[in-house]
Structures are given as structure tokens and as C-alpha cells.
Design a protein around this motif. Structure first.
Motif, mmCIF file in Angstrom:
data_model
loop_
_atom_site.group_PDB
_atom_site.id
_atom_site.type_symbol
_atom_site.label_atom_id
_atom_site.label_comp_id
_atom_site.label_asym_id
_atom_site.label_seq_id
_atom_site.Cartn_x
_atom_site.Cartn_y
_atom_site.Cartn_z
ATOM 1 N N UNK A 1 0.843 -1.192 0.000
ATOM 2 C CA UNK A 1 0.000 0.000 0.000
ATOM 3 C C UNK A 1 0.882 1.247 0.000
ATOM 4 N N UNK A 2 0.420 2.264 -0.713
ATOM 5 C CA UNK A 2 1.113 3.557 -0.895
ATOM 6 C C UNK A 2 2.301 3.456 -1.845
ATOM 7 N N UNK A 3 2.507 2.304 -2.473
ATOM 8 C CA UNK A 3 3.544 2.165 -3.484
ATOM 9 C C UNK A 3 2.936 2.418 -4.863
ATOM 10 N N UNK A 4 3.701 2.970 -5.814
ATOM 11 C CA UNK A 4 3.178 3.148 -7.174
ATOM 12 C C UNK A 4 2.786 1.807 -7.779
ATOM 13 N N UNK A 5 1.654 1.766 -8.445
ATOM 14 C CA UNK A 5 1.172 0.517 -9.018
ATOM 15 C C UNK A 5 2.180 -0.049 -10.015
ATOM 16 N N UNK A 6 2.808 0.806 -10.793
ATOM 17 C CA UNK A 6 3.759 0.355 -11.807
ATOM 18 C C UNK A 6 4.987 -0.322 -11.241
ATOM 19 N N UNK A 7 5.247 -0.166 -9.937
ATOM 20 C CA UNK A 7 6.409 -0.802 -9.324
ATOM 21 C C UNK A 7 6.359 -2.316 -9.451
ATOM 22 N N UNK A 8 5.157 -2.882 -9.462
ATOM 23 C CA UNK A 8 4.997 -4.332 -9.462
ATOM 24 C C UNK A 8 4.780 -4.892 -10.866
ATOM 25 N N UNK A 9 4.785 -4.037 -11.876
ATOM 26 C CA UNK A 9 4.543 -4.467 -13.255
ATOM 27 C C UNK A 9 5.870 -4.832 -13.924
ATOM 28 N N UNK B 1 3.128 -9.231 -14.134
ATOM 29 C CA UNK B 1 3.543 -8.601 -12.888
ATOM 30 C C UNK B 1 4.635 -9.463 -12.259
ATOM 31 N N UNK B 2 5.507 -8.829 -11.513
ATOM 32 C CA UNK B 2 6.641 -9.517 -10.900
ATOM 33 C C UNK B 2 6.283 -9.918 -9.480
ATOM 34 N N UNK B 3 6.345 -11.228 -9.194
ATOM 35 C CA UNK B 3 6.076 -11.713 -7.850
ATOM 36 C C UNK B 3 7.283 -11.462 -6.945
ATOM 37 N N UNK B 4 7.098 -11.749 -5.686
ATOM 38 C CA UNK B 4 8.163 -11.473 -4.710
ATOM 39 C C UNK B 4 9.404 -12.324 -4.971
ATOM 40 N N UNK B 5 9.203 -13.523 -5.562
ATOM 41 C CA UNK B 5 10.355 -14.387 -5.869
ATOM 42 C C UNK B 5 10.978 -14.060 -7.226
ATOM 43 N N UNK B 6 10.598 -12.900 -7.785
ATOM 44 C CA UNK B 6 11.164 -12.365 -9.037
ATOM 45 C C UNK B 6 10.710 -13.122 -10.285
ATOM 46 N N UNK B 7 9.685 -13.948 -10.177
ATOM 47 C CA UNK B 7 9.121 -14.594 -11.357
ATOM 48 C C UNK B 7 7.967 -13.740 -11.885
ATOM 49 N N UNK B 8 7.754 -13.789 -13.192
ATOM 50 C CA UNK B 8 6.663 -13.015 -13.786
ATOM 51 C C UNK B 8 5.394 -13.850 -13.836
ATOM 52 N N UNK B 9 4.278 -13.171 -13.752
ATOM 53 C CA UNK B 9 2.979 -13.850 -13.766
ATOM 54 C C UNK B 9 2.028 -13.031 -14.622
ATOM 55 N N UNK B 10 1.313 -13.730 -15.528
ATOM 56 C CA UNK B 10 0.371 -13.054 -16.407
ATOM 57 C C UNK B 10 -0.943 -12.792 -15.676
ATOM 58 N N UNK B 11 -1.405 -11.562 -15.768
ATOM 59 C CA UNK B 11 -2.676 -11.158 -15.163
ATOM 60 C C UNK B 11 -3.474 -10.340 -16.178
ATOM 61 N N UNK B 12 -4.776 -10.456 -16.088
ATOM 62 C CA UNK B 12 -5.651 -9.605 -16.891
ATOM 63 C C UNK B 12 -6.146 -8.469 -16.015
ATOM 64 N N UNK B 13 -5.887 -7.240 -16.439
ATOM 65 C CA UNK B 13 -6.286 -6.071 -15.668
ATOM 66 C C UNK B 13 -7.521 -5.430 -16.279
ATOM 67 N N UNK C 1 -6.949 -10.537 -12.710
ATOM 68 C CA UNK C 1 -7.316 -11.948 -12.799
ATOM 69 C C UNK C 1 -6.124 -12.763 -13.256
ATOM 70 N N UNK C 2 -5.853 -13.864 -12.579
ATOM 71 C CA UNK C 2 -4.724 -14.722 -12.905
ATOM 72 C C UNK C 2 -5.005 -15.483 -14.201
ATOM 73 N N UNK C 3 -4.214 -15.253 -15.243
ATOM 74 C CA UNK C 3 -4.349 -15.973 -16.520
ATOM 75 C C UNK C 3 -3.020 -16.635 -16.877
ATOM 76 N N UNK C 4 -2.179 -16.888 -15.882
ATOM 77 C CA UNK C 4 -0.856 -17.436 -16.145
ATOM 78 C C UNK C 4 -0.935 -18.830 -16.760
ATOM 79 N N UNK C 5 -1.837 -19.678 -16.250
ATOM 80 C CA UNK C 5 -1.982 -21.035 -16.801
ATOM 81 C C UNK C 5 -2.454 -20.985 -18.250
#
Length: 362
Positions: free
Chosen positions: A138-146, A175-187, A204-208
């Protein structure tokens, strides 16, 4: 009356009562009927009103009173009193909806940004999908996690919503997870005024789904490489006299001199048009007969390529049928076996006769 008084006097004397007692008895006997008649007359003048009249009076004097059912008739009970506190039963008002509980049980991430694009609200799915804590996010820029490759486009979309240039947006991103792996999401996001401009949306998680799409693309690439390496053309066409191609491999150029897109779904050019005129009826009749018998087919005939040269080609294929047995299309393979030289013509005509007399069984 005289006889009654005389009889009573004799009775008193018989019991030894004196003259005073006899006098009192006479007075009682005389006056008692008179008193009773007066009392009955007075009661008749003050006879109480019927029960209904009393009930109406009670309602007027004491409006909050509820009359006892046994004091009224059925007709009286059907008329509500003027100030009665009895009310018809009504449904209870709907309980307030706990939207926070609904959001917390959603698989999608629900989020909100402030007017500066910083995250202000996050649902618990954020921690489940990306492993970041809500307190640290919270209070972090949204783009930080993209993902860095997707961040410019995401930032542009969010900025456009905050400026009011658009009302909503839908896009796929990583988006980049905490373990530095990328995950596909639908925004899916929408700009709102609450009271200042902000953005609310879901992830929404669409990684699979993306992993499956990637595997399918890899299979298609491998299949395309294999088909294009074959010295000839693989095709799929409709079962009509025009041989209307729905697919043709890159070998089409080598066989016919035309690019695949020239023959696929082109209403002005069909494969039947490049067949040698004398061979068109033979080719159609042979293929049609074999597919009606649900057999594979093979045949030799001539075509005229784009440069005008006659080529002998060999084709083999089969019909494609639906579950109910309906013929849907033809699939097969075509390759050039010789040019139109006199020597090749003699050999190929003999081969042609061999194929016709001994067709390939399914």
C-alpha cells in the motif's frame, strides 16, 4: 290480599307472636310488591345499551384499547379500530451487505489507486498470487509491481484514466512476484471520482492460460517447419469441383508457382483452374467416388503452373468426416513428379493407368 293478611295473622298467632310482630308482618306483605314494581320500573328506564353500542363507545373513549374477541361479533372484529396498534405483518428490512467480506473471498485481486497512481486498497488475493504483504504494498506506485516490458503501457493506461481521457481499460500484462518470477494477469480498471479522481479495478490470474497458449504456438511452429520442409505441398480444401483451398503449405509455391495466399480463400482463383483442362473431369470423378466410399485416394494428373509450364503431379489424400459421417473437407499431399517431356509422358501415363485400375484402399 285480605285473605293473605288474615292467613298470615293466624300463622303469627299460632306461633305465639304478639300484636307488634303481627303489625310488622302485615306492613312487609303490603309494601314488598310495591317496592319490587318500582325497582323493576326504574331498571327498565335505565336498561344498558346493546353490546355493539357499548363497544363503539369504548373505542371512542379509549382508542388504544383492543376489545376482547368474545365481546364482539365476527362482523365487529373485521372492522379495525381507529387507533389500534395492531399492524399487518411486514417483511424485515434487508440486512446490510458486507462487501468487504465478498471482496476478500474473491480469487481476483481487487485494488484501488489514489490520484497519484499509488495503491490505496488491496484485497487479500494480492498476497496469495504475488506473495507481497499488503502492508508493504500500500502507498507504493502501481507500476512498481509491473514487468519492465509492460510498465510503459500500463502507466500510460492508468494515467489516462486518472486524467479522465478514458473511462475504462482492459489489458493483459505481466507482474513480478516477490520471488522475481513473472505472472500473467488480466487487468480491468475504471476511473472514478471519489471525490477526487482515482482508479479501481481487478487483476485476474491468466498465467496457466498463457502457458497453454505458448505450448500451442510452439507445436504450431514445429508443425509448420515440418510441413514446409517436405518437397511438395500439404493442403486442406472443400469437397467441391473448384477444390477451394482452406490451407496450403509453403510448398505450394514450388508446385504451382503461386504463393499459398493466392489459392487460399481467394474467390477469383481456384486450384481447379490450374488443372490441365483434359484432366479436370477425371480428377474430380475419381476423388469424389473414393471419398463417397470413404477410401483414401491417389491419382496422377497435369497442372499448368503460374509460368505456363505443364507439370505432372502425384496427389494422395482422404476425406474428413464429421461424427455423423458428413463429408467436411479433403486433406492431402501434392508433389511434382515430372515435367511434360515425351519420355516422362509415356512413363506417367502407364503409372496413371496402374493407379486407376488398382486404387489404394482405406
Amino acid at each position: 290480599m285480605t285473605m293473605l293478611i288474615f292467613s298470615t295473622t293466624q300463622a303469627f298467632a299460632l306461633f305465639g307472636l304478639g300484636a307488634a310482630a303481627i303489625l310488622v308482618g302485615v306492613i312487609v306483605l303490603v309494601l314488598s310488591p310495591i317496592v319490587r314494581r318500582d325497582e323493576q320500573s326504574e331498571l327498565a328506564n335505565h336498561e344498558p345499551e346493546p353490546a355493539t353500542s357499548v363497544l363503539i363507545k369504548v373505542k371512542q373513549d379509549a382508542p388504544q384499547a383492543i376489545p376482547s374477541p368474545d365481546l364482539t361479533t365476527t362482523h365487529d372484529r373485521s372492522i379495525p379500530s381507529a387507533g389500534s396498534s395492531v399492524q399487518s405483518p411486514t417483511k424485515d428490512s434487508a440486512a446490510p451487505v458486507d462487501y468487504r467480506q465478498i471482496i476478500e473471498h474473491m480469487e481476483q485481486i481487487v485494488f484501488k489507486t489514489d490520484s497519484n497512481g499509488n495503491i490505496s486498497v488491496l484485497s487479500s488475493s494480492w498476497e496469495h498470487l504475488l506473495d507481497y504483504t499488503i502492508a508493504d504494498s500500500v502507498n507504493q506506485p502501481f507500476g512498481t509491481f509491473v514487468h519492465p516490458e509492460d510498465r510503459p503501457l500500463v502507466d500510460a493506461q492508468i494515467s489516462g484514466l486518472l486524467r479522465g481521457n478514458r473511462d475504462n481499460c482492459r489489458m493483459e500484462m505481466r507482474m513480478i512476484a516477490r520471488n522475481h518470477t513473472s505472472r500473467w494477469l488480466e487487468m480491468r480498471v475504471k476511473g472514478v471520482n471519489d471525490p477526487e479522481r482515482s482508479v479501481i479495478g481487478t487483476l485476474t490470474d491468466i498465467n496457466h492460460q498463457k502457458e497453454i497458449e505458448a505450448r500451442l504456438r510452439a507445436v504450431r511452429r514445429s508443425l509448420s517447419t515440418l510441413l514446409n520442409s517436405i518437397p511438395g505441398m500439404v493442403y486442406r480444401c472443400k469437397s467441391d469441383r473448384n477444390w477451394s483451398f482452406e490451407f496450403a503449405s509453403d510448398g505450394c509455391l514450388e508446385v504451382t508457382g503461386y504463393e499459398p495466399y493466392h489459392l487460399v480463400n481467394d474467390p477469383n482463383l481456384y486450384f481447379q483452374q490450374i488443372m490441365f483442362p483434359d484432366d479436370r473431369d477425371y480428377a474430380w470423378n475419381h476423388v469424389h467416388k473414393q471419398v463417397m466410399l470413404k477410401r483414401n485416394f491417389q491419382l496422377v494428373y497435369r497442372i499448368i503452373d503460374r509460368s505456363g509450364h505443364v507439370k505432372w503431379i502425384w496427389e494422395q489424400g482422404r476425406g474428413v468426416y464429421s461424427a455423423s459421417g458428413e463429408l467436411l473437407a479433403l486433406e492431402g499431399f501434392i508433389t511434382v513428379i515430372a515435367g511434360d517431356s515425351a519420355k516422362a509422358r509415356g512413363v506417367l501415363e502407364g503409372f496413371h493407368d496402374l493407379i486407376i485400375n488398382d486404387p489404394v484402399s482405406s
